[in-house]
Design a protein around this motif. Structure first.
Motif, PDB file in Angstrom:
ATOM      1  N   TYR A 189      -0.834   3.918   7.666  1.00  0.00           N
ATOM      2  CA  TYR A 189      -1.128   5.172   8.356  1.00  0.00           C
ATOM      3  C   TYR A 189      -1.498   6.269   7.363  1.00  0.00           C
ATOM      4  O   TYR A 189      -2.339   7.139   7.655  1.00  0.00           O
ATOM      5  N   SER A 190      -0.885   6.207   6.191  1.00  0.00           N
ATOM      6  CA  SER A 190      -1.151   7.236   5.177  1.00  0.00           C
ATOM      7  C   SER A 190      -2.409   6.946   4.366  1.00  0.00           C
ATOM      8  O   SER A 190      -2.845   7.808   3.596  1.00  0.00           O
ATOM      9  N   LEU A 191      -2.987   5.751   4.530  1.00  0.00           N
ATOM     10  CA  LEU A 191      -4.121   5.360   3.700  1.00  0.00           C
ATOM     11  C   LEU A 191      -5.453   5.277   4.440  1.00  0.00           C
ATOM     12  O   LEU A 191      -6.490   5.670   3.903  1.00  0.00           O
ATOM     13  N   VAL A 192      -5.435   4.723   5.651  1.00  0.00           N
ATOM     14  CA  VAL A 192      -6.696   4.376   6.301  1.00  0.00           C
ATOM     15  C   VAL A 192      -6.827   5.057   7.660  1.00  0.00           C
ATOM     16  O   VAL A 192      -5.843   5.496   8.260  1.00  0.00           O
ATOM     17  N   ASN A 193      -8.051   5.095   8.123  1.00  0.00           N
ATOM     18  CA  ASN A 193      -8.340   5.586   9.463  1.00  0.00           C
ATOM     19  C   ASN A 193      -7.859   4.564  10.488  1.00  0.00           C
ATOM     20  O   ASN A 193      -8.039   3.362  10.305  1.00  0.00           O
ATOM     21  N   PRO A 194      -7.226   5.011  11.575  1.00  0.00           N
ATOM     22  CA  PRO A 194      -6.716   4.048  12.557  1.00  0.00           C
ATOM     23  C   PRO A 194      -7.796   3.161  13.162  1.00  0.00           C
ATOM     24  O   PRO A 194      -7.551   1.986  13.458  1.00  0.00           O
ATOM     25  N   ARG A 195      -8.995   3.693  13.355  1.00  0.00           N
ATOM     26  CA  ARG A 195     -10.082   2.881  13.912  1.00  0.00           C
ATOM     27  C   ARG A 195     -10.521   1.807  12.918  1.00  0.00           C
ATOM     28  O   ARG A 195     -10.921   0.713  13.316  1.00  0.00           O
ATOM     29  N   CYS A 196     -10.446   2.106  11.624  1.00  0.00           N
ATOM     30  CA  CYS A 196     -10.746   1.088  10.608  1.00  0.00           C
ATOM     31  C   CYS A 196      -9.690  -0.011  10.639  1.00  0.00           C
ATOM     32  O   CYS A 196     -10.015  -1.203  10.507  1.00  0.00           O
ATOM     33  N   PHE A 197      -8.446   0.392  10.841  1.00  0.00           N
ATOM     34  CA  PHE A 197      -7.353  -0.588  10.871  1.00  0.00           C
ATOM     35  C   PHE A 197      -7.507  -1.537  12.051  1.00  0.00           C
ATOM     36  O   PHE A 197      -7.427  -2.759  11.897  1.00  0.00           O
ATOM     37  N   ILE A 198      -7.754  -1.006  13.243  1.00  0.00           N
ATOM     38  CA  ILE A 198      -7.854  -1.860  14.427  1.00  0.00           C
ATOM     39  C   ILE A 198      -9.156  -2.662  14.404  1.00  0.00           C
ATOM     40  O   ILE A 198      -9.197  -3.806  14.874  1.00  0.00           O
TER      41      ILE A 198
ATOM     42  N   MET B 153      -8.721   4.414  -1.603  1.00  0.00           N
ATOM     43  CA  MET B 153      -9.073   3.817  -0.318  1.00  0.00           C
ATOM     44  C   MET B 153      -9.149   4.864   0.784  1.00  0.00           C
ATOM     45  O   MET B 153      -9.905   4.752   1.737  1.00  0.00           O
ATOM     46  N   LYS B 154      -8.369   5.937   0.623  1.00  0.00           N
ATOM     47  CA  LYS B 154      -8.332   6.966   1.643  1.00  0.00           C
ATOM     48  C   LYS B 154      -9.667   7.689   1.744  1.00  0.00           C
ATOM     49  O   LYS B 154     -10.093   8.103   2.821  1.00  0.00           O
ATOM     50  N   LYS B 155     -10.368   7.850   0.597  1.00  0.00           N
ATOM     51  CA  LYS B 155     -11.611   8.593   0.584  1.00  0.00           C
ATOM     52  C   LYS B 155     -12.823   7.671   0.688  1.00  0.00           C
ATOM     53  O   LYS B 155     -13.947   8.132   0.621  1.00  0.00           O
ATOM     54  N   SER B 156     -12.616   6.379   0.775  1.00  0.00           N
ATOM     55  CA  SER B 156     -13.724   5.450   0.828  1.00  0.00           C
ATOM     56  C   SER B 156     -14.378   5.462   2.193  1.00  0.00           C
ATOM     57  O   SER B 156     -13.852   6.008   3.164  1.00  0.00           O
ATOM     58  N   HIS B 157     -15.530   4.841   2.259  1.00  0.00           N
ATOM     59  CA  HIS B 157     -16.293   4.785   3.501  1.00  0.00           C
ATOM     60  C   HIS B 157     -15.533   3.941   4.533  1.00  0.00           C
ATOM     61  O   HIS B 157     -14.864   2.966   4.176  1.00  0.00           O
ATOM     62  N   PRO B 158     -15.629   4.289   5.825  1.00  0.00           N
ATOM     63  CA  PRO B 158     -14.917   3.512   6.848  1.00  0.00           C
ATOM     64  C   PRO B 158     -15.260   2.026   6.843  1.00  0.00           C
ATOM     65  O   PRO B 158     -14.382   1.187   7.085  1.00  0.00           O
ATOM     66  N   VAL B 159     -16.527   1.696   6.571  1.00  0.00           N
ATOM     67  CA  VAL B 159     -16.912   0.277   6.523  1.00  0.00           C
ATOM     68  C   VAL B 159     -16.187  -0.428   5.384  1.00  0.00           C
ATOM     69  O   VAL B 159     -15.700  -1.560   5.539  1.00  0.00           O
ATOM     70  N   HIS B 160     -16.086   0.256   4.242  1.00  0.00           N
ATOM     71  CA  HIS B 160     -15.380  -0.324   3.098  1.00  0.00           C
ATOM     72  C   HIS B 160     -13.897  -0.490   3.412  1.00  0.00           C
ATOM     73  O   HIS B 160     -13.281  -1.506   3.065  1.00  0.00           O
ATOM     74  N   GLN B 161     -13.302   0.494   4.062  1.00  0.00           N
ATOM     75  CA  GLN B 161     -11.903   0.382   4.464  1.00  0.00           C
ATOM     76  C   GLN B 161     -11.690  -0.817   5.390  1.00  0.00           C
ATOM     77  O   GLN B 161     -10.740  -1.597   5.215  1.00  0.00           O
ATOM     78  N   THR B 162     -12.582  -0.964   6.353  1.00  0.00           N
ATOM     79  CA  THR B 162     -12.442  -2.044   7.338  1.00  0.00           C
ATOM     80  C   THR B 162     -12.493  -3.403   6.669  1.00  0.00           C
ATOM     81  O   THR B 162     -11.613  -4.256   6.893  1.00  0.00           O
ATOM     82  N   PHE B 163     -13.502  -3.637   5.840  1.00  0.00           N
ATOM     83  CA  PHE B 163     -13.644  -4.953   5.230  1.00  0.00           C
ATOM     84  C   PHE B 163     -12.610  -5.199   4.137  1.00  0.00           C
ATOM     85  O   PHE B 163     -12.284  -6.357   3.844  1.00  0.00           O
ATOM     86  N   THR B 164     -12.069  -4.143   3.540  1.00  0.00           N
ATOM     87  CA  THR B 164     -10.954  -4.316   2.614  1.00  0.00           C
ATOM     88  C   THR B 164      -9.716  -4.815   3.352  1.00  0.00           C
ATOM     89  O   THR B 164      -8.999  -5.704   2.878  1.00  0.00           O
ATOM     90  N   LEU B 165      -9.474  -4.273   4.540  1.00  0.00           N
ATOM     91  CA  LEU B 165      -8.343  -4.729   5.345  1.00  0.00           C
ATOM     92  C   LEU B 165      -8.549  -6.149   5.852  1.00  0.00           C
ATOM     93  O   LEU B 165      -7.604  -6.941   5.916  1.00  0.00           O
ATOM     94  N   VAL B 166      -9.784  -6.484   6.226  1.00  0.00           N
ATOM     95  CA  VAL B 166     -10.075  -7.870   6.640  1.00  0.00           C
ATOM     96  C   VAL B 166      -9.827  -8.828   5.482  1.00  0.00           C
ATOM     97  O   VAL B 166      -9.213  -9.901   5.659  1.00  0.00           O
ATOM     98  N   LYS B 167     -10.267  -8.448   4.304  1.00  0.00           N
ATOM     99  CA  LYS B 167     -10.049  -9.274   3.116  1.00  0.00           C
ATOM    100  C   LYS B 167      -8.565  -9.437   2.835  1.00  0.00           C
ATOM    101  O   LYS B 167      -8.092 -10.516   2.462  1.00  0.00           O
TER     102      LYS B 167
END
Length: 222
Positions: free
Chosen positions: A86-95, A1-15
């Motif tokens: 914090y260790s996995l995703v970009n903060p902007r993807c999280f918010i 997940m750390k190396k995935s695309h920001p869009v993928h990170q964002t929608f994974t967190l939404v899911k």
């Protein structure tokens, strides 16, 4: 997940948030109980209010729905879980995921509040499609603002009082603007100033999103 695309990170967190909500459901049913009981009590005390009172009561209900549903999105995240993210995703993807999730949740709650208000308090709305659009737009605006406030409060040791102090002067202009714009759904007279008010509301939403995306990475580091 750390190396995935920001869009993928964002929608994974939404899911993830949607899955947790579907499994637990205590927050959803708690807010649902609040909506139904509040509207029912208003009906017992006032019957079917006039147009302006109906409109004002609806947006007050929307405010407290946002406090109960949206503002708790960060309060349920422990410090350990936030450190893990914090260790996995970009903060902007999280918010961004929190913003999207809270908009979805608030949209659903807004529709439920509208249905309950019409069922218990009558339907004085002359232009229903316009008012439904205002409800969806207003719910989005309120959810974006409270998501930003909840993020700030969560980074300040989950200080709910801080969110209340900051939220009051910020939410009042939004509520007043929403109440004034939505009054047009109760009359048949066209108001030429409405497009400007819509642009003002949209500009406020864009400003809130921009501020959240800029400020949250700095809060995240703390």
């Amino acid at each position: 997940m750390k190396k995935s695309h920001p869009v993928h990170q964002t929608f994974t967190l939404v899911k993830k948030d949607l899955t947790l909500e579907l499994r637990q459901q205590y927050a959803f049913y708690g807010v649902l109980l609040y909506i139904v009981s509040t509207v029912f009590v208003i009906n017992l005390m006032m019957g079917r209010p006039e147009d302006k009172v109906w409109n004002a009561l609806f947006w007050v209900i929307q405010l407290f729905v946002a406090v109960n549903a949206v503002a708790k999105s960060f309060m349920q995240e422990s410090r350990g879980r936030l450190l893990y993210f914090y260790s996995l995703v970009n903060p902007r993807c999280f918010i961004a995921a929190k913003l999207i999730y809270n908009v979805i949740l608030m949209t659903l709650m807004s529709i439920i509040a509208l249905v309950c208000s019409i069922a218990f308090l009558g339907n004085p709305i002359i232009n229903p499609f316009y008012f439904i659009g205002m409800v969806l737009l207003g719910g989005t605006s309120i959810s974006l603002l409270f998501t930003m406030l909840a993020a700030i409060a969560a980074q300040a040791n989950h200080n709910a009082a801080l969110m209340a102090v900051m939220g009051f002067p910020l939410i009042m202009p939004v509520l007043m603007l929403l109440a004034n714009i939505s009054l047009s759904a109760f009359v048949t007279v066209y108001q030429p100033e409405l497009p400007k008010m819509f642009l003002l509301l949209g500009g406020m939403d864009i400003l809130v999103i921009a501020l959240t995306m800029i400020l949250f990475p700095f809060l995240w580091k703390d």
